[in-house]
Design a protein around this motif. Structure first.
Motif, PDB file in Angstrom:
ATOM      1  N   ILE A   1       7.137  -5.037   5.316  1.00 43.80           N
ATOM      2  CA  ILE A   1       7.910  -3.741   5.391  1.00 43.80           C
ATOM      3  C   ILE A   1       8.091  -3.280   6.722  1.00 43.80           C
ATOM      4  CG2 ILE A   1       7.941  -1.432   4.879  1.00 43.80           C
ATOM      5  CD1 ILE A   1       6.279  -1.838   2.388  1.00 43.80           C
ATOM      6  N   ARG A   2       9.534  -3.160   7.039  1.00 42.84           N
ATOM      7  CA  ARG A   2      10.231  -2.642   8.380  1.00 42.84           C
ATOM      8  C   ARG A   2       9.786  -1.255   8.411  1.00 42.84           C
ATOM      9  NH1 ARG A   2      15.853  -5.981   9.023  1.00 42.84           N
ATOM     10  NH2 ARG A   2      15.025  -7.984   8.923  1.00 42.84           N
ATOM     11  N   CYS A   3       8.715  -0.933   9.199  1.00 49.45           N
ATOM     12  CA  CYS A   3       8.568   0.389   9.402  1.00 49.45           C
ATOM     13  C   CYS A   3       7.658   0.564  10.812  1.00 49.45           C
ATOM     14  CB  CYS A   3       7.586   1.171   8.335  1.00 49.45           C
ATOM     15  SG  CYS A   3       6.177   0.409   7.915  1.00 49.45           S
ATOM     16  N   ARG A   4       7.333   1.631  11.488  1.00 53.60           N
ATOM     17  CA  ARG A   4       6.571   1.646  12.821  1.00 53.60           C
ATOM     18  C   ARG A   4       4.957   1.653  12.646  1.00 53.60           C
ATOM     19  NH1 ARG A   4       3.734   6.218  13.767  1.00 53.60           N
ATOM     20  NH2 ARG A   4       4.182   8.259  12.008  1.00 53.60           N
ATOM     21  N   ALA A   5       4.549   1.546  11.153  1.00 55.41           N
ATOM     22  CA  ALA A   5       3.020   1.544  10.858  1.00 55.41           C
ATOM     23  C   ALA A   5       2.562   0.163  11.074  1.00 55.41           C
ATOM     24  CB  ALA A   5       3.033   1.799   9.478  1.00 55.41           C
ATOM     25  N   LYS A   6       1.124   0.161  11.663  1.00 56.90           N
ATOM     26  CA  LYS A   6       0.568  -0.818  11.746  1.00 56.90           C
ATOM     27  C   LYS A   6       0.072  -1.366  10.324  1.00 56.90           C
ATOM     28  CE  LYS A   6       0.805  -1.140  16.143  1.00 56.90           C
ATOM     29  NZ  LYS A   6       1.644  -2.417  16.876  1.00 56.90           N
ATOM     30  N   LYS A   7       0.102  -2.739   9.965  1.00 54.69           N
ATOM     31  CA  LYS A   7      -0.005  -3.080   8.735  1.00 54.69           C
ATOM     32  C   LYS A   7      -1.581  -3.795   8.776  1.00 54.69           C
ATOM     33  CE  LYS A   7       4.524  -3.132   8.477  1.00 54.69           C
ATOM     34  NZ  LYS A   7       5.512  -3.008   9.679  1.00 54.69           N
ATOM     35  N   ILE A   8      -2.251  -3.466   7.642  1.00 55.57           N
ATOM     36  CA  ILE A   8      -3.902  -3.632   7.594  1.00 55.57           C
ATOM     37  C   ILE A   8      -3.950  -4.253   6.221  1.00 55.57           C
ATOM     38  CG2 ILE A   8      -6.123  -3.238   7.475  1.00 55.57           C
ATOM     39  CD1 ILE A   8      -5.755  -1.183   9.617  1.00 55.57           C
ATOM     40  N   ILE A   9      -4.205  -5.545   5.975  1.00 53.23           N
ATOM     41  CA  ILE A   9      -4.470  -5.939   4.672  1.00 53.23           C
ATOM     42  C   ILE A   9      -6.003  -6.068   4.420  1.00 53.23           C
ATOM     43  CG2 ILE A   9      -4.076  -7.993   2.989  1.00 53.23           C
ATOM     44  CD1 ILE A   9      -1.588  -6.603   3.757  1.00 53.23           C
ATOM     45  N   GLU A  10      -6.539  -5.539   3.333  1.00 57.12           N
ATOM     46  CA  GLU A  10      -7.808  -5.450   3.187  1.00 57.12           C
ATOM     47  C   GLU A  10      -8.385  -6.129   1.795  1.00 57.12           C
ATOM     48  OE1 GLU A  10     -10.086  -1.763   1.014  1.00 57.12           O
ATOM     49  OE2 GLU A  10      -9.125  -1.202   2.974  1.00 57.12           O
ATOM     50  N   CYS A  11      -9.276  -7.064   2.101  1.00 58.40           N
ATOM     51  CA  CYS A  11      -9.627  -8.071   1.117  1.00 58.40           C
ATOM     52  C   CYS A  11     -11.046  -7.392   0.459  1.00 58.40           C
ATOM     53  CB  CYS A  11      -9.990  -9.402   1.736  1.00 58.40           C
ATOM     54  SG  CYS A  11      -8.601  -9.992   2.822  1.00 58.40           S
ATOM     55  N   HIS A  12     -10.757  -7.492  -1.069  1.00 55.62           N
ATOM     56  CA  HIS A  12     -11.825  -7.188  -1.836  1.00 55.62           C
ATOM     57  C   HIS A  12     -12.310  -8.364  -2.720  1.00 55.62           C
ATOM     58  CE1 HIS A  12     -11.469  -2.666  -1.377  1.00 55.62           C
ATOM     59  NE2 HIS A  12     -10.403  -2.914  -1.123  1.00 55.62           N
ATOM     60  N   GLU A  13     -11.809  -9.627  -2.386  1.00 52.39           N
ATOM     61  CA  GLU A  13     -12.377 -10.666  -2.825  1.00 52.39           C
ATOM     62  C   GLU A  13     -12.002 -11.861  -2.050  1.00 52.39           C
ATOM     63  OE1 GLU A  13      -9.383  -8.850  -4.655  1.00 52.39           O
ATOM     64  OE2 GLU A  13      -8.798  -9.709  -2.759  1.00 52.39           O
TER      65      GLU A  13
END
Length: 392
Positions: free
Chosen positions: A124-136
């Protein structure tokens, strides 16, 4: 230092918060803490949840939630090839709706969950830092291995994960795993950190180890391996007819498990719906068992240990071995060795003093997963991602 003078805005994107899973519970506990303790501005974007549909777990009144109510599963009403057309439309609508909702909030941090459209979210194009959280664990992220697939579906599932994970690794600012073993599977990501789970389950009392009761908790789905537990219980219940196994969970394997209990002559076995007071159920048990084929972390083990209940688990990838210390606060059993699993349960059944010894050690072990310490790891990560970017 301007970023420190304003309230940090964080968005979580997930499928639905209306179900009673471990992922939903952890998301709830974390966003509540981030909102209540750190004062962050939190928004949950729940994609399939209807506007008036309640969350299963209670979220703080300070948290904003956007329920998109996308009828994603309507595609399964249709046969191929029309289903492909509906699926394409639903995915397009889903991606567009997520993008619009994220831009509406304009967050500093954008969270995706590894098994739910994390490839969309990381791009997604936005200023946010993207964090992908793994639950498996990584190689059980994309699909349910228990499902039967056509030849073309199997071919797709051999190719698609490469694209899915490559997109995440190329675009996400950080991937967060629950164990060091899983971290090693994300070598191509820009940044990978290990932050384990914690539990805020209220403890009213701990087990006194006298109740002749074994507990198991989890979704009644293939990956939780309850058919292995029922086979083992057939062995155990023939030796200890005064002990009972109570399983708490809901899922599509319910009827299959009931039939298996008859096949293995597993007596004194009851399957309950998820409990609204699972703490009481742990405290009223003397042993907790986990028979999963894989676990990202296992909140069940941690929750049971906090109640002083010794745990027995198959040494599956990767969660149990990161919590249970074999022959100290519980037992780790060779994965798939059902007869040994049954023997370990019988050993604890037959030795109350050993249950007490393991239970006391389990309480101490659970203290290693302190909520405040773990949440401060998250805070440190947020600040490093945002402030390092400002310095540049």
């Amino acid at each position: 230092m301007i970023a420190k003078q304003r309230i940090m805005k964080i968005v979580y994107v997930y499928s639905t918060m209306a179900t009673a899973g471990g992922t939903e519970r952890m998301i709830t506990e974390k966003v509540n803490y981030l909102s209540e303790q750190f004062g962050y501005n939190i928004t949950i974007i729940s994609c399939f949840q209807l506007p008036n549909e309640d969350n299963f777990f209670h979220t703080s009144d300070k948290i904003k939630q956007i329920n998109l109510g996308i009828p994603y599963f309507s595609q399964y009403k249709y046969k191929y090839p029309k289903r492909l057309w509906i699926k394409w439309k639903m995915n397009r609508l889903l991606k567009k709706s997520i993008i619009e909702a994220v831009k509406q909030v304009d967050p500093d941090i954008l969270f995706g969950i590894s098994r739910f459209k994390a490839n969309y979210i990381s791009t997604i194009r936005c200023r946010a830092k993207k964090i992908i959280e793994c639950h498996e664990i990584r190689y059980n992220t994309i699909y349910d291995a228990s499902e039967k697939h056509s030849f073309f579906a199997r071919l797709f599932l051999k190719v698609y994960p490469f694209y899915y994970f490559h997109t995440i690794e190329r675009n996400a600012d950080a991937v967060i795993t629950l164990t060091e073993e899983d971290k090693m599977l994300w070598k191509r990501a820009k940044r990978v950190e290990v932050i384990p789970n914690f539990s805020t389950i209220p403890i009213s009392k701990i087990s006194d180890y006298t109740t002749k009761r074994v507990i198991a908790v989890g979704r009644l789905t293939w990956e939780k391996g309850f058919e292995r537990l029922i086979e083992a219980w057939g062995i155990i219940s023939s030796r200890h007819k005064d002990w009972h196994l109570n399983i708490f969970g809901r899922g599509r394997m319910h009827d299959t498990l009931i039939a298996l209990a008859k096949t293995y002559n597993a007596i004194n076995l009851t399957i309950h719906n998820p409990s609204s007071n699972i703490s009481q159920e742990y405290a009223n048990s003397s042993i907790c068992v986990i028979t999963s084929y894989f676990e990202g972390f296992s909140l069940v083990i941690l929750e049971a240990m906090k109640h002083g209940v010794p745990c027995i688990a198959f040494d599956c990838p990767f969660g149990p071995r990161n919590i249970i210390e074999d022959n100290k606060n519980g037992f780790l059993v060779e994965d798939g060795n059902i007869s040994l699993f049954a023997d370990r349960i019988c050993k604890l059944i037959e030795n109350e003093s050993l249950r007490m010894k393991f239970g006391a050690a389990a309480i101490e072990r659970a203290k290693h997963f302190d909520k405040d310490s773990i949440m401060n790891q998250w805070r440190k990560l947020f600040e490093e991602l945002i402030f390092n970017d400002i310095k540049i």
